[in-house]
Motif scaffolding. Structure first.
Motif, PDB file in Angstrom:
ATOM      1  N   MET A 131       1.936   1.213   4.848  1.00 49.49           N
ATOM      2  CA  MET A 131       3.134   1.887   5.242  1.00 49.49           C
ATOM      3  C   MET A 131       3.926   0.984   6.168  1.00 49.49           C
ATOM      4  SD  MET A 131       2.423   4.473   3.659  1.00 49.49           S
ATOM      5  CE  MET A 131       0.904   5.040   3.014  1.00 49.49           C
ATOM      6  N   VAL A 132       5.198   1.220   6.203  1.00 45.42           N
ATOM      7  CA  VAL A 132       6.078   0.437   7.057  1.00 45.42           C
ATOM      8  C   VAL A 132       7.014   1.397   7.768  1.00 45.42           C
ATOM      9  CG1 VAL A 132       7.870  -1.319   7.126  1.00 45.42           C
ATOM     10  CG2 VAL A 132       6.000  -1.538   5.503  1.00 45.42           C
ATOM     11  N   ALA A 133       7.121   1.264   9.054  1.00 43.09           N
ATOM     12  CA  ALA A 133       8.111   2.031   9.807  1.00 43.09           C
ATOM     13  C   ALA A 133       9.333   1.144   9.966  1.00 43.09           C
ATOM     14  CB  ALA A 133       7.559   2.426  11.165  1.00 43.09           C
ATOM     15  N   GLY A 134      10.472   1.655   9.532  1.00 39.02           N
ATOM     16  CA  GLY A 134      11.704   0.883   9.646  1.00 39.02           C
ATOM     17  C   GLY A 134      12.101   0.709  11.097  1.00 39.02           C
ATOM     18  N   PRO A 135      12.512  -0.491  11.484  1.00 43.08           N
ATOM     19  CA  PRO A 135      12.856  -0.738  12.887  1.00 43.08           C
ATOM     20  C   PRO A 135      14.066   0.100  13.299  1.00 43.08           C
ATOM     21  CG  PRO A 135      13.486  -2.607  11.528  1.00 43.08           C
ATOM     22  CD  PRO A 135      12.727  -1.647  10.652  1.00 43.08           C
ATOM     23  N   GLY A 136      13.874   0.916  14.331  1.00 42.63           N
ATOM     24  CA  GLY A 136      14.962   1.699  14.877  1.00 42.63           C
ATOM     25  C   GLY A 136      15.444   2.854  14.009  1.00 42.63           C
ATOM     26  N   THR A 137      14.876   3.028  12.823  1.00 44.39           N
ATOM     27  CA  THR A 137      15.373   4.075  11.924  1.00 44.39           C
ATOM     28  C   THR A 137      14.564   5.344  12.011  1.00 44.39           C
ATOM     29  OG1 THR A 137      13.976   3.399  10.093  1.00 44.39           O
ATOM     30  CG2 THR A 137      16.093   2.306  10.256  1.00 44.39           C
ATOM     31  N   GLY A 138      13.311   5.255  12.459  1.00 46.86           N
ATOM     32  CA  GLY A 138      12.451   6.421  12.462  1.00 46.86           C
ATOM     33  C   GLY A 138      11.958   6.776  11.075  1.00 46.86           C
ATOM     34  N   ALA A 139      12.321   5.989  10.062  1.00 45.83           N
ATOM     35  CA  ALA A 139      11.885   6.247   8.691  1.00 45.83           C
ATOM     36  C   ALA A 139      10.570   5.531   8.428  1.00 45.83           C
ATOM     37  CB  ALA A 139      12.935   5.770   7.701  1.00 45.83           C
ATOM     38  N   VAL A 140       9.762   6.120   7.565  1.00 49.03           N
ATOM     39  CA  VAL A 140       8.508   5.506   7.147  1.00 49.03           C
ATOM     40  C   VAL A 140       8.577   5.354   5.642  1.00 49.03           C
ATOM     41  CG1 VAL A 140       6.007   5.760   7.082  1.00 49.03           C
ATOM     42  CG2 VAL A 140       7.277   6.595   9.051  1.00 49.03           C
ATOM     43  N   MET A 141       8.232   4.170   5.140  1.00 44.31           N
ATOM     44  CA  MET A 141       8.326   3.924   3.703  1.00 44.31           C
ATOM     45  C   MET A 141       7.110   3.158   3.227  1.00 44.31           C
ATOM     46  SD  MET A 141      11.243   1.043   4.034  1.00 44.31           S
ATOM     47  CE  MET A 141      11.682   1.262   5.743  1.00 44.31           C
ATOM     48  N   PRO A 142       6.789   3.243   1.924  1.00 46.06           N
ATOM     49  CA  PRO A 142       5.675   2.453   1.400  1.00 46.06           C
ATOM     50  C   PRO A 142       5.966   0.960   1.577  1.00 46.06           C
ATOM     51  CG  PRO A 142       6.348   4.117  -0.193  1.00 46.06           C
ATOM     52  CD  PRO A 142       7.383   4.096   0.888  1.00 46.06           C
ATOM     53  N   GLY A 143       4.936   0.205   1.888  1.00 53.64           N
ATOM     54  CA  GLY A 143       5.089  -1.235   2.005  1.00 53.64           C
ATOM     55  C   GLY A 143       4.988  -1.908   0.650  1.00 53.64           C
ATOM     56  N   VAL A 144       5.226  -3.202   0.617  1.00 56.71           N
ATOM     57  CA  VAL A 144       5.235  -3.944  -0.644  1.00 56.71           C
ATOM     58  C   VAL A 144       3.862  -3.994  -1.308  1.00 56.71           C
ATOM     59  CG1 VAL A 144       7.216  -5.350  -0.009  1.00 56.71           C
ATOM     60  CG2 VAL A 144       4.935  -6.163   0.544  1.00 56.71           C
ATOM     61  N   PHE A 145       2.800  -3.779  -0.546  1.00 57.70           N
ATOM     62  CA  PHE A 145       1.459  -3.839  -1.130  1.00 57.70           C
ATOM     63  C   PHE A 145       0.953  -2.476  -1.592  1.00 57.70           C
ATOM     64  CE2 PHE A 145       1.654  -7.549   1.710  1.00 57.70           C
ATOM     65  CZ  PHE A 145       1.513  -8.534   0.745  1.00 57.70           C
ATOM     66  N   ASN A 146       1.743  -1.431  -1.411  1.00 58.24           N
ATOM     67  CA  ASN A 146       1.382  -0.100  -1.913  1.00 58.24           C
ATOM     68  C   ASN A 146       1.797  -0.027  -3.374  1.00 58.24           C
ATOM     69  OD1 ASN A 146       2.379   0.816   1.244  1.00 58.24           O
ATOM     70  ND2 ASN A 146       0.330   1.279   0.555  1.00 58.24           N
ATOM     71  N   LEU A 147       0.910  -0.434  -4.261  1.00 57.21           N
ATOM     72  CA  LEU A 147       1.229  -0.527  -5.683  1.00 57.21           C
ATOM     73  C   LEU A 147       1.305   0.832  -6.358  1.00 57.21           C
ATOM     74  CD1 LEU A 147      -0.941  -3.641  -6.594  1.00 57.21           C
ATOM     75  CD2 LEU A 147       1.468  -3.545  -5.904  1.00 57.21           C
ATOM     76  N   ASP A 148       0.564   1.809  -5.864  1.00 59.54           N
ATOM     77  CA  ASP A 148       0.607   3.158  -6.413  1.00 59.54           C
ATOM     78  C   ASP A 148       1.507   3.991  -5.514  1.00 59.54           C
ATOM     79  OD1 ASP A 148       0.179   5.762  -7.272  1.00 59.54           O
ATOM     80  OD2 ASP A 148      -1.969   5.467  -7.591  1.00 59.54           O
ATOM     81  N   ARG A 149       2.813   3.978  -5.817  1.00 64.36           N
ATOM     82  CA  ARG A 149       3.811   4.612  -4.958  1.00 64.36           C
ATOM     83  C   ARG A 149       3.525   6.105  -4.748  1.00 64.36           C
ATOM     84  NH1 ARG A 149       8.475   2.615  -3.459  1.00 64.36           N
ATOM     85  NH2 ARG A 149      10.137   3.955  -2.721  1.00 64.36           N
ATOM     86  N   GLU A 150       3.146   6.813  -5.817  1.00 61.97           N
ATOM     87  CA  GLU A 150       2.871   8.246  -5.723  1.00 61.97           C
ATOM     88  C   GLU A 150       1.738   8.521  -4.727  1.00 61.97           C
ATOM     89  OE1 GLU A 150       1.220  11.489  -8.822  1.00 61.97           O
ATOM     90  OE2 GLU A 150       2.984  10.368  -9.469  1.00 61.97           O
ATOM     91  N   ARG A 151       0.702   7.732  -4.809  1.00 65.11           N
ATOM     92  CA  ARG A 151      -0.441   7.902  -3.904  1.00 65.11           C
ATOM     93  C   ARG A 151      -0.056   7.549  -2.467  1.00 65.11           C
ATOM     94  NH1 ARG A 151      -6.360   5.242  -4.991  1.00 65.11           N
ATOM     95  NH2 ARG A 151      -7.434   6.350  -3.353  1.00 65.11           N
ATOM     96  N   ALA A 152       0.751   6.503  -2.310  1.00 66.35           N
ATOM     97  CA  ALA A 152       1.190   6.108  -0.972  1.00 66.35           C
ATOM     98  C   ALA A 152       2.031   7.207  -0.330  1.00 66.35           C
ATOM     99  CB  ALA A 152       1.986   4.810  -1.044  1.00 66.35           C
ATOM    100  N   VAL A 153       2.965   7.787  -1.091  1.00 66.09           N
ATOM    101  CA  VAL A 153       3.803   8.864  -0.554  1.00 66.09           C
ATOM    102  C   VAL A 153       2.947  10.088  -0.232  1.00 66.09           C
ATOM    103  CG1 VAL A 153       5.673  10.461  -1.111  1.00 66.09           C
ATOM    104  CG2 VAL A 153       5.927   8.039  -1.628  1.00 66.09           C
ATOM    105  N   ALA A 154       1.962  10.392  -1.075  1.00 62.93           N
ATOM    106  CA  ALA A 154       1.065  11.519  -0.800  1.00 62.93           C
ATOM    107  C   ALA A 154       0.332  11.310   0.524  1.00 62.93           C
ATOM    108  CB  ALA A 154       0.072  11.701  -1.943  1.00 62.93           C
TER     109      ALA A 154
END
Length: 64
Positions: A1-24
């Motif tokens: 996971m990656v927290a965006g700098p200053g945004t408060g958003a959290v998003m899957p990182g580049v190594f999270n190949l299974d996006r659905e599982r990462a979001v879950a």
């Protein structure tokens, strides 16, 4: 996971190949009241982390 700098958003990182599982995974730590969340990359979420994780997961759509 990656927290965006200053945004408060959290998003899957580049190594999270299974996006659905990462979001879950956003929903699991967000279930209890969590104040702080730290990640391997990006800034930590230092306030209302459970809410930030839930909102980030919701932005990717309903659970699959």
């Amino acid at each position: 996971m990656v927290a965006g700098p200053g945004t408060g958003a959290v998003m899957p990182g580049v190594f999270n190949l299974d996006r659905e599982r990462a979001v879950a995974s956003f929903r699991r730590p967000g279930a209890p009241d969590t104040e702080t969340a730290c990640f391997g990359h990006g800034d930590p979420v230092t306030a209302d982390a459970s809410q930030v994780l839930r909102e980030s997961a919701d932005s990717y759509g309903p659970p699959q």
